[in-house]
Design a protein around this motif. Structure first.
Motif, PDB file in Angstrom:
ATOM      1  N   SER A   9       0.856  -1.176   0.000  1.00 15.29           N
ATOM      2  CA  SER A   9       0.000   0.000   0.000  1.00 15.29           C
ATOM      3  C   SER A   9       0.896   1.230   0.000  1.00 15.29           C
ATOM      4  CB  SER A   9      -0.923   0.013   1.223  1.00 15.29           C
ATOM      5  OG  SER A   9      -1.874   1.051   1.120  1.00 15.29           O
ATOM      6  N   THR A  10       0.291   2.369  -0.210  1.00 12.96           N
ATOM      7  CA  THR A  10       1.044   3.623  -0.167  1.00 12.96           C
ATOM      8  C   THR A  10       0.369   4.590   0.799  1.00 12.96           C
ATOM      9  OG1 THR A  10      -0.200   4.469  -2.060  1.00 12.96           O
ATOM     10  CG2 THR A  10       1.933   3.421  -2.524  1.00 12.96           C
ATOM     11  N   ILE A  11       1.150   5.581   1.199  1.00  9.77           N
ATOM     12  CA  ILE A  11       0.610   6.656   2.029  1.00  9.77           C
ATOM     13  C   ILE A  11       0.821   7.972   1.287  1.00  9.77           C
ATOM     14  CG2 ILE A  11       0.833   5.464   4.235  1.00  9.77           C
ATOM     15  CD1 ILE A  11       3.509   6.847   4.688  1.00  9.77           C
ATOM     16  N   ALA A  12       0.050   8.977   1.651  1.00 10.78           N
ATOM     17  CA  ALA A  12       0.126  10.277   0.973  1.00 10.78           C
ATOM     18  C   ALA A  12       1.406  11.033   1.337  1.00 10.78           C
ATOM     19  CB  ALA A  12      -1.095  11.120   1.308  1.00 10.78           C
ATOM     20  N   TYR A  13       1.837  10.898   2.591  1.00  8.49           N
ATOM     21  CA  TYR A  13       3.060  11.530   3.063  1.00  8.49           C
ATOM     22  C   TYR A  13       3.499  10.802   4.320  1.00  8.49           C
ATOM     23  CZ  TYR A  13      -0.310  13.948   6.055  1.00  8.49           C
ATOM     24  OH  TYR A  13      -1.327  14.225   6.933  1.00  8.49           O
ATOM     25  N   ASP A  14       4.763  10.952   4.688  1.00  3.93           N
ATOM     26  CA  ASP A  14       5.306  10.240   5.842  1.00  3.93           C
ATOM     27  C   ASP A  14       4.765  10.837   7.136  1.00  3.93           C
ATOM     28  OD1 ASP A  14       6.786   8.477   7.373  1.00  3.93           O
ATOM     29  OD2 ASP A  14       8.573   9.755   7.330  1.00  3.93           O
ATOM     30  N   ASN A  15       3.959  10.065   7.810  1.00  7.78           N
ATOM     31  CA  ASN A  15       3.298  10.491   9.037  1.00  7.78           C
ATOM     32  C   ASN A  15       3.029   9.237   9.859  1.00  7.78           C
ATOM     33  OD1 ASN A  15       0.407  10.632  10.306  1.00  7.78           O
ATOM     34  ND2 ASN A  15       1.169  12.742  10.314  1.00  7.78           N
ATOM     35  N   LEU A  18      -0.500   7.752   9.513  1.00  9.38           N
ATOM     36  CA  LEU A  18      -0.758   7.157   8.201  1.00  9.38           C
ATOM     37  C   LEU A  18      -0.049   5.811   8.046  1.00  9.38           C
ATOM     38  CD1 LEU A  18      -0.570  10.244   5.814  1.00  9.38           C
ATOM     39  CD2 LEU A  18      -2.610   8.994   6.554  1.00  9.38           C
ATOM     40  N   VAL A  19       1.176   5.727   8.536  1.00 14.59           N
ATOM     41  CA  VAL A  19       1.908   4.454   8.479  1.00 14.59           C
ATOM     42  C   VAL A  19       1.129   3.386   9.227  1.00 14.59           C
ATOM     43  CG1 VAL A  19       4.011   3.247   9.191  1.00 14.59           C
ATOM     44  CG2 VAL A  19       4.167   5.546   8.197  1.00 14.59           C
ATOM     45  N   MET A  20       0.680   3.709  10.428  1.00  9.76           N
ATOM     46  CA  MET A  20      -0.068   2.736  11.231  1.00  9.76           C
ATOM     47  C   MET A  20      -1.397   2.372  10.567  1.00  9.76           C
ATOM     48  SD  MET A  20       1.739   1.932  13.777  1.00  9.76           S
ATOM     49  CE  MET A  20       3.367   2.393  13.298  1.00  9.76           C
ATOM     50  N   GLN A  21      -2.124   3.374  10.114  1.00 10.10           N
ATOM     51  CA  GLN A  21      -3.444   3.151   9.515  1.00 10.10           C
ATOM     52  C   GLN A  21      -3.360   2.296   8.253  1.00 10.10           C
ATOM     53  OE1 GLN A  21      -5.452   6.794   8.500  1.00 10.10           O
ATOM     54  NE2 GLN A  21      -7.000   5.754   7.303  1.00 10.10           N
ATOM     55  N   LEU A  26      -3.962  -2.781   5.314  1.00  9.21           N
ATOM     56  CA  LEU A  26      -3.400  -3.791   4.438  1.00  9.21           C
ATOM     57  C   LEU A  26      -3.420  -5.166   5.093  1.00  9.21           C
ATOM     58  CD1 LEU A  26      -1.899  -4.616   1.857  1.00  9.21           C
ATOM     59  CD2 LEU A  26       0.228  -3.826   2.963  1.00  9.21           C
ATOM     60  N   MET A  27      -2.973  -5.239   6.322  1.00 11.35           N
ATOM     61  CA  MET A  27      -2.956  -6.527   7.022  1.00 11.35           C
ATOM     62  C   MET A  27      -4.366  -7.072   7.250  1.00 11.35           C
ATOM     63  SD  MET A  27       0.003  -7.812   7.409  1.00 11.35           S
ATOM     64  CE  MET A  27      -0.449  -9.086   8.584  1.00 11.35           C
ATOM     65  N   SER A  54       8.982   7.713   9.814  1.00 13.58           N
ATOM     66  CA  SER A  54       8.304   8.263  10.996  1.00 13.58           C
ATOM     67  C   SER A  54       7.810   7.222  11.984  1.00 13.58           C
ATOM     68  CB  SER A  54       7.129   9.139  10.557  1.00 13.58           C
ATOM     69  OG  SER A  54       6.137   8.347   9.926  1.00 13.58           O
ATOM     70  N   ALA A  55       7.680   5.953  11.558  1.00 13.38           N
ATOM     71  CA  ALA A  55       7.133   4.928  12.456  1.00 13.38           C
ATOM     72  C   ALA A  55       7.505   3.547  11.956  1.00 13.38           C
ATOM     73  CB  ALA A  55       5.612   5.060  12.528  1.00 13.38           C
ATOM     74  N   PHE A  56       7.488   2.583  12.869  1.00  9.08           N
ATOM     75  CA  PHE A  56       7.700   1.188  12.516  1.00  9.08           C
ATOM     76  C   PHE A  56       6.354   0.553  12.178  1.00  9.08           C
ATOM     77  CE2 PHE A  56      11.386   1.813  15.383  1.00  9.08           C
ATOM     78  CZ  PHE A  56      12.395   1.408  14.520  1.00  9.08           C
ATOM     79  N   PRO A  57       6.125   0.127  10.936  1.00 11.81           N
ATOM     80  CA  PRO A  57       4.852  -0.502  10.583  1.00 11.81           C
ATOM     81  C   PRO A  57       4.591  -1.803  11.355  1.00 11.81           C
ATOM     82  CG  PRO A  57       6.209  -0.152   8.618  1.00 11.81           C
ATOM     83  CD  PRO A  57       7.002   0.286   9.790  1.00 11.81           C
ATOM     84  N   ALA A  58       5.635  -2.431  11.843  1.00 14.81           N
ATOM     85  CA  ALA A  58       5.450  -3.664  12.620  1.00 14.81           C
ATOM     86  C   ALA A  58       4.568  -3.431  13.843  1.00 14.81           C
ATOM     87  CB  ALA A  58       6.802  -4.223  13.057  1.00 14.81           C
ATOM     88  N   LYS A  59       4.629  -2.242  14.387  1.00 14.61           N
ATOM     89  CA  LYS A  59       3.804  -1.907  15.549  1.00 14.61           C
ATOM     90  C   LYS A  59       2.317  -2.042  15.217  1.00 14.61           C
ATOM     91  CE  LYS A  59       3.278   1.671  19.041  1.00 14.61           C
ATOM     92  NZ  LYS A  59       3.714   2.994  19.504  1.00 14.61           N
ATOM     93  N   ALA A  60       1.931  -1.687  13.989  1.00 10.50           N
ATOM     94  CA  ALA A  60       0.533  -1.823  13.577  1.00 10.50           C
ATOM     95  C   ALA A  60       0.123  -3.287  13.514  1.00 10.50           C
ATOM     96  CB  ALA A  60       0.310  -1.153  12.219  1.00 10.50           C
ATOM     97  N   VAL A  61       1.029  -4.150  13.050  1.00  5.84           N
ATOM     98  CA  VAL A  61       0.721  -5.584  12.979  1.00  5.84           C
ATOM     99  C   VAL A  61       0.561  -6.153  14.384  1.00  5.84           C
ATOM    100  CG1 VAL A  61       1.553  -7.848  12.216  1.00  5.84           C
ATOM    101  CG2 VAL A  61       1.899  -5.827  10.767  1.00  5.84           C
TER     102      VAL A  61
END
Length: 120
Positions: A9-15, A18-21, A26-27, A54-61
């Motif tokens: 997936s993509t995000i509009a800007y690094d935030n 947004l990374v978490m969302q 996606l997951m 800006s963030a670790f996407p693993a945290k969202a998982v």
């Protein structure tokens, strides 16, 4: 047998939000469309393009219900000229009896450009 489920997936800007969302969205789609149970997941590898810091996407998982013990690792994607910017990619290694040609790989937002052959 272990199969790989791909997604991006993509995000509009690094935030961070947004990374978490987008990682969570996606997951959740990968989990739903492939009927994945966390106890059947060997590991998840997540890569981001170098413009996401800006963030670790693993945290969202790990925030998903019952996913806190699934091994998840983050890394940066190769920085290839003209590559898709602001992209989050995942590779889920899951124990399944589903044939490889029936795995549903998920591409959202601008990432549909990466694999139009797999996007329906």
């Amino acid at each position: 047998m272990i199969r790989g489920i791909r997604g991006a997936s993509t995000i509009a800007y690094d935030n961070p939000e947004l990374v978490m969302q987008e990682t969570k969205n996606l997951m959740e789609r990968i989990i739903r469309d492939n009927e994945v149970l966390p106890e059947n997941v060997a590991s998840v590898i997540i890569s981001t393009t170098a413009d996401i810091v800006s963030a670790f996407p693993a945290k969202a998982v790990r925030s998903l219900p019952k996913w806190e013990y699934v091994p998840v690792m983050c890394t940066h994607e190769m920085n290839v000229p003209n590559g898709l910017p602001l992209c989050i990619r995942v590779l889920v290694h899951v124990n399944t009896t589903v044939p490889q040609n029936e795995i549903k790989h998920i591409y959202l937002n601008e990432a549909v450009k990466l694999r139009p052959d797999l996007t329906k």
